[in-house]
Design a protein around this motif. Structure first.
Motif, PDB file in Angstrom:
ATOM      1  N   LYS A  81      -7.066-107.148 -27.231  1.00 28.08           N
ATOM      2  CA  LYS A  81      -6.821-107.202 -25.681  1.00 28.08           C
ATOM      3  C   LYS A  81      -6.608-105.682 -25.953  1.00 28.08           C
ATOM      4  N   GLN A  84      -7.384-102.727 -27.662  1.00 31.09           N
ATOM      5  CA  GLN A  84      -8.584-101.636 -26.877  1.00 31.09           C
ATOM      6  C   GLN A  84      -8.039-101.316 -25.393  1.00 31.09           C
ATOM      7  N   THR A  89      -9.062 -98.122 -32.185  1.00 33.89           N
ATOM      8  CA  THR A  89      -9.842 -99.496 -32.730  1.00 33.89           C
ATOM      9  C   THR A  89      -9.402-100.319 -34.112  1.00 33.89           C
ATOM     10  N   SER A 117     -13.928-108.905 -34.666  1.00 30.80           N
ATOM     11  CA  SER A 117     -13.629-107.860 -33.525  1.00 30.80           C
ATOM     12  C   SER A 117     -13.713-106.439 -33.854  1.00 30.80           C
ATOM     13  N   ALA A 118     -14.072-105.907 -32.233  1.00 38.48           N
ATOM     14  CA  ALA A 118     -14.253-104.393 -32.046  1.00 38.48           C
ATOM     15  C   ALA A 118     -12.694-103.544 -32.826  1.00 38.48           C
ATOM     16  N   THR A 377     -12.812 -92.874 -29.624  1.00 44.45           N
ATOM     17  CA  THR A 377     -12.085 -93.530 -28.641  1.00 44.45           C
ATOM     18  C   THR A 377     -12.583 -92.601 -26.629  1.00 44.45           C
ATOM     19  N   GLY A 412     -12.033 -96.001 -22.798  1.00 45.61           N
ATOM     20  CA  GLY A 412     -12.796 -97.372 -23.395  1.00 45.61           C
ATOM     21  C   GLY A 412     -12.491 -96.530 -25.471  1.00 45.61           C
ATOM     22  N   THR A 413     -13.163 -97.415 -25.721  1.00 46.76           N
ATOM     23  CA  THR A 413     -13.743 -97.067 -27.248  1.00 46.76           C
ATOM     24  C   THR A 413     -14.925 -97.984 -27.198  1.00 46.76           C
ATOM     25  N   ILE A 418     -19.733-102.000 -30.916  1.00 51.27           N
ATOM     26  CA  ILE A 418     -19.578-102.312 -29.383  1.00 51.27           C
ATOM     27  C   ILE A 418     -18.881-101.622 -28.476  1.00 51.27           C
ATOM     28  N   LEU A 419     -19.041-101.542 -27.202  1.00 51.78           N
ATOM     29  CA  LEU A 419     -18.880-101.001 -26.455  1.00 51.78           C
ATOM     30  C   LEU A 419     -18.118-101.749 -25.532  1.00 51.78           C
ATOM     31  N   THR A 420     -16.725-101.262 -25.250  1.00 50.06           N
ATOM     32  CA  THR A 420     -15.970-101.728 -24.627  1.00 50.06           C
ATOM     33  C   THR A 420     -15.187-100.822 -23.649  1.00 50.06           C
ATOM     34  N   ASN A 422     -12.969-100.538 -19.755  1.00 46.78           N
ATOM     35  CA  ASN A 422     -11.580-100.866 -19.499  1.00 46.78           C
ATOM     36  C   ASN A 422     -11.323-100.523 -17.783  1.00 46.78           C
TER      37      ASN A 422
END
Length: 422
Positions: A81, A84, A89, A117-118, A377, A412-413, A418-420, A422
């Motif tokens: 976490k 990310q 990545t 995990s991403a 990223t 974010g990444t 997978i889009l994450t 922040n």
């Protein structure tokens, strides 16, 4: 579900779109279109953030995730976490766990643990059993199981014979040895840099000579073995000079620096704040400036986080007894960005976090281009923000940057489809 990143400035010197502001459309984990005002068909998730910059995914060499064995400091969930949130990545993680990552089974544990995990996680296998510097491990077996390189982490390899045999051992499969250069005989029980500050505080200091002698020795061993070596977290001016001379002779030698060594000096120690107790120690401003010049010249290829979580009990005690290390996955880019904004172009800075780490580890390169894997990223290099306990994703809080305003933040990444954010 498609992902559309709208109006992002692309920062990737390998891309024909470098520095251009474009839309990026991603489907099934691949970039399928880059252009202006894209209108995708079907359902899509749109990302439209002011001043959004996009680079290939950031990669860190040498983070400590503390799992297995020290999960009270960090574990895979919290560590990834934090990664990310910091824009990473990919991580190559150090083997100083309990048990150490010193056999095939421990390597497989890490690979399997992080599989969903991403963030891509690559274990660095222990060079010697338990990272104790005595018995060489079965590196070939670990290599086949997924070990990306071999190191004893913060434990410098003091035995020249072991380091030489390790360099020779990995050569047939083009393996990489990572060493934290330090002569233990000169380091002794000292804890901070040897300088006027250590004399003023009455604390025995670690001379920069302890690192420089080890760097010189490692270079000679590398020359003899004709193998591949990465020196982690250089801290002294003379070390940079030694590495530069060796690289000019064609040796397969790379090196890194932690982001906080670019920003801090041993003057921070005067208040005995254990959050500034790190290894290698913070040195003088002349060393800090030499590290920055080494980055600009390309002698130092990567900027790492130097992420070493420590629980409160390990840090909140007398300076002499406190453990080494800071958490830095979430703050590494911001620190480097602030220190180097007038030294390096943004794309050159980003290469220290993206292209160069992957090149050193012999990993496939990625690019922000059509038909490429979407390993990205998203960041804003101008964003002012404060790192504090409310947004700290790590289990630990050992950071001298808590409560400090920083400039430059990961937004974010995108990885593995997978889009994450922040």
């Amino acid at each position: 579900m498609q992902i559309l990143i709208r109006s992002a400035r692309i920062i990737d010197s390998s891309s024909p779109h470098n520095k251009a502001v474009k839309d990026i459309l991603i489907q099934s984990g691949k970039i399928i279109q880059i252009g202006k005002s894209l209108k995708p068909k079907g359902k899509f998730k749109e990302v439209n953030i002011k001043n959004c910059h996009v680079s290939t995914g950031w990669f860190d060499i040498g983070a400590h995730l503390c799992d297995p064995g020290f999960e009270h400091k960090e574990d895979f969930t919290s560590g990834l976490k934090a990664a990310q949130a910091g824009g990473y990545t990919g991580l190559a993680v150090m083997p100083n766990t309990q048990p150490a990552l010193h056999s095939k089974s421990e390597i497989e544990y890490v690979v399997n643990k992080a599989n969903q995990s991403a963030v891509d996680v690559y274990p660095i296998g222990s060079l010697t059993k338990n990272c104790e510097g005595a018995d060489i491990t079965e590196m070939y077996d670990m290599h086949n199981a997924g070990a990306i390189a071999f190191s004893d982490g913060l434990n410098a390899i003091d035995d020249a014979g072991i380091l030489l045999r390790s360099l020779q051992y990995v050569k047939p499969f083009d393996g990489l040895i990572i060493n934290q250069p330090s002569d233990k005989g000169l380091t002794g029980e000292a804890m901070i840099n040897e300088s006027a500050i250590s004399a003023q505080l009455g604390i025995k200091g670690i001379p920069s000579l302890a690192e420089e002698i080890a760097v010189a020795r490692d270079i000679e061993l590398l020359k003899y073995a004709d193998s591949r070596l990465h020196l982690a977290q250089l801290s002294s001016k003379k070390s940079v000079q030694l590495v530069k001379a060796a690289q000019s002779k064609g040796l397969q030698l790379s090196c890194g620096v932690s982001a906080y060594h670019l920003a801090l000096t041993d003057e921070e120690i005067v208040n005995f704040d254990s959050n500034y107790k790190v290894f290698p120690p913070l040195r003088q401003n002349t060393d800090r400036e030499a590290l920055i010049k080494g980055l600009k010249a390309g002698t130092i290829q990567v900027i790492c986080s130097g992420h070493i979580p420590q629980d409160e009990e390990s840090k909140k005690m007398e300076f002499e007894y406190a453990e080494y290390g800071v958490i830095n996955l979430q703050t590494a880019f911001a620190i480097a960005n602030e220190q180097l904004s007038n030294i390096l172009d943004l794309d050159a800075l980003v290469e220290k976090f993206t292209t160069n780490p992957r090149k050193i580890l012999n990993l496939p390169q990625v690019s922000v281009n059509k038909n490429q894997v979407a390993n990205l990223t998203l960041f804003d290099p101008d964003l002012n923000w404060t790192f504090d306990k409310s947004n700290n994703a790590s289990k630990s809080n050992n950071s001298p940057f808590l409560g400090k305003q920083l400039v430059g933040k990961a937004l974010g990444t995108v990885n593995k489809g997978i889009l994450t954010l922040n």
